[in-house]
Design a protein around this motif. Structure first.
Motif, PDB file in Angstrom:
ATOM      1  N   GLN A   2       0.839  -1.199   0.000  1.00 58.47           N
ATOM      2  CA  GLN A   2       0.000   0.000   0.000  1.00 58.47           C
ATOM      3  C   GLN A   2       0.873   1.248   0.000  1.00 58.47           C
ATOM      4  N   LEU A   3       0.524   2.228  -0.837  1.00 54.41           N
ATOM      5  CA  LEU A   3       1.312   3.438  -0.973  1.00 54.41           C
ATOM      6  C   LEU A   3       0.632   4.592  -0.241  1.00 54.41           C
ATOM      7  N   VAL A   4       1.389   5.262   0.629  1.00 55.51           N
ATOM      8  CA  VAL A   4       0.885   6.405   1.383  1.00 55.51           C
ATOM      9  C   VAL A   4       1.473   7.677   0.784  1.00 55.51           C
ATOM     10  N   LYS A   5       0.614   8.557   0.293  1.00 53.96           N
ATOM     11  CA  LYS A   5       1.070   9.810  -0.304  1.00 53.96           C
ATOM     12  C   LYS A   5       1.243  10.868   0.782  1.00 53.96           C
ATOM     13  N   ALA A   6       2.414  11.513   0.756  1.00 54.80           N
ATOM     14  CA  ALA A   6       2.757  12.472   1.798  1.00 54.80           C
ATOM     15  C   ALA A   6       3.097  13.832   1.223  1.00 54.80           C
ATOM     16  N   GLY A   7       2.897  14.858   2.052  1.00 56.80           N
ATOM     17  CA  GLY A   7       3.247  16.217   1.665  1.00 56.80           C
ATOM     18  C   GLY A   7       4.090  16.876   2.736  1.00 56.80           C
ATOM     19  N   LEU A   8       5.164  17.572   2.328  1.00 56.82           N
ATOM     20  CA  LEU A   8       6.039  18.302   3.241  1.00 56.82           C
ATOM     21  C   LEU A   8       5.668  19.776   3.249  1.00 56.82           C
ATOM     22  N   PRO A  27       9.631   2.162   0.742  1.00 53.16           N
ATOM     23  CA  PRO A  27       8.781   1.782  -0.398  1.00 53.16           C
ATOM     24  C   PRO A  27       7.294   2.009  -0.173  1.00 53.16           C
ATOM     25  N   GLY A  28       6.889   2.264   1.078  1.00 54.02           N
ATOM     26  CA  GLY A  28       5.476   2.452   1.368  1.00 54.02           C
ATOM     27  C   GLY A  28       5.009   3.896   1.269  1.00 54.02           C
ATOM     28  N   PHE A  29       5.953   4.831   1.057  1.00 56.06           N
ATOM     29  CA  PHE A  29       5.593   6.247   0.985  1.00 56.06           C
ATOM     30  C   PHE A  29       5.913   6.823  -0.395  1.00 56.06           C
ATOM     31  N   PHE A  30       5.163   7.848  -0.768  1.00 56.52           N
ATOM     32  CA  PHE A  30       5.429   8.596  -1.990  1.00 56.52           C
ATOM     33  C   PHE A  30       5.290  10.075  -1.668  1.00 56.52           C
ATOM     34  N   ILE A  31       6.366  10.837  -1.919  1.00 54.44           N
ATOM     35  CA  ILE A  31       6.313  12.275  -1.682  1.00 54.44           C
ATOM     36  C   ILE A  31       5.568  12.915  -2.837  1.00 54.44           C
TER      37      ILE A  31
END
Length: 351
Positions: A2-8, A27-31
């Motif tokens: 599962q991919l978790v989309k993140a924002g900085l 591998p589980g996160f996408f910026i």
């Protein structure tokens, strides 16, 4: 996976060093989004992330599930509240907020929205902190009587960062900055104290925010824990001194993850990535079962900030425990607030 989309929320030192590298390599996160108000520095290493010119714009338009509040502490409350109201889970850089009331309001809002709020207490994943935790759990020191935790630097000149050094800005100074780590470590090791006495001031002068603090925590059974930090310490002390009725443990502050990351190191998912320790970094001096003294030189095992984001991921995907939840870190804010009150009133403050 599962991919978790993140924002900085920012791409300063914190974003470049402590957050973006780990989110990218896990591998589980996408910026998915990064806020840069005027520059586009993130494009080189994170070309897939869309650049937004404001946090409000990112919250309104970005397809993200997790927001990293890594802006100056004076803005944490405002931006964390906006992110929660936008339906986003959040990670808030330490120190959590500038005071207890802000922290409590954010925790309540997160609970009402059924979202999570974690505070980025990355020093829980330092090799030295973990080594002390291991020694305490082993019980070889017997009943703990006294402890001292220090975080010293030699930075006699102003940094120029107003949000850290302007005495008129609430939340500036070493107490909120480094104290957020030491208070957290004391609470992790020994629990919440009954009362405290603190001395917080600026060695550089009244025109600068506090750069020195000493906090004495009082626990049941006459246990005392001292937290101390100074920017006029050229020679290192042992960062941790733990004394029990069966012996003493001394531990140096040897975790080098921050320095390696600043120098360009790339964290690796799933294994150690830091440089190995060259020498021993601790001394365990105890009485054995025969009342004989054993003096043992110890070496701490590698720490890894990737484990923080691994725990965040496991909470999102599997419902495992959240690392350093906001509700827990409220205790730290109470100690920081009480330390300022103790300094002002020159008295012991009950907690």
């Amino acid at each position: 996976m599962q991919l978790v989309k993140a924002g900085l929320c920012a791409f300063g030192m914190s974003g470049k060093v402590f957050h973006a590298p780990f989110l990218k390599e896990h591998p589980g996160f996408f910026i998915s989004a990064i806020v840069e108000r005027s520059k586009e520095e993130s494009k080189e290493k994170y070309p897939s992330a869309k650049i937004y010119r404001s946090i409000e714009e990112m919250l309104q338009n970005a397809d993200i599930e997790l927001v990293i509040i890594n802006t100056p502490v004076q803005t944490h409350y405002e931006y964390a509240k906006k992110a929660l109201e936008a339906g986003k889970n959040i990670v808030v850089e330490k120190p959590f907020t500038v005071n207890v009331s802000e922290a409590e309001e954010l925790v309540q809002l997160a609970e009402e929205k059924r979202l999570f709020l974690s505070v980025y207490q990355n020093r829980r994943f330092d090799r030295d902190f973990l080594q002390v935790h291991k020694i305490l759990n082993d019980g070889k020191l017997g009943n703990i009587k006294e402890a001292e935790i220090r975080f010293d630097r030699f930075r006699t000149m102003p940094s120029g960062k107003q949000h850290k050094e302007d005495p008129d800005q609430i939340g500036s100074g070493s107490l909120h900055d480094l104290g957020a780590h030491l208070v957290d470590q004391a609470v992790q090791y020994f629990g919440y104290p009954e009362k405290l006495f603190a001395d917080v001031f600026s060695m550089k002068g009244a025109e600068f925010a506090n750069d020195y603090f000493e906090i004495l925590l009082y626990y049941r059974n006459n246990v005392r824990v001292r937290l101390k930090s100074s920017v006029f310490t050229k020679e290192d002390h042992y960062a941790y001194k733990i004394h029990g009725d069966k012996g003493t443990f001394l531990q140096e502050r040897t975790d080098n993850q921050e320095n390696e990351l600043v120098a360009g190191a790339i964290p690796v998912y799933g294994k150690e990535w830091t440089q190995p320790l060259k020498d021993t970094d601790g001394i365990l001096n105890i009485l054995n079962e025969n009342a004989e003294t054993e003096r043992i030189l110890t070496s701490s095992e590698a720490g890894n900030y990737m484990n923080y984001y691994q725990q965040i991921y496991e909470h999102i995907v599997f419902g495992y425990d959240l690392p350093s939840p906001g509700k827990e870190v409220i205790q730290n804010m109470k100690i920081i607030d009480a330390s300022l009150e103790s300094t002002k009133e020159e008295k012991i403050i009950k907690l």
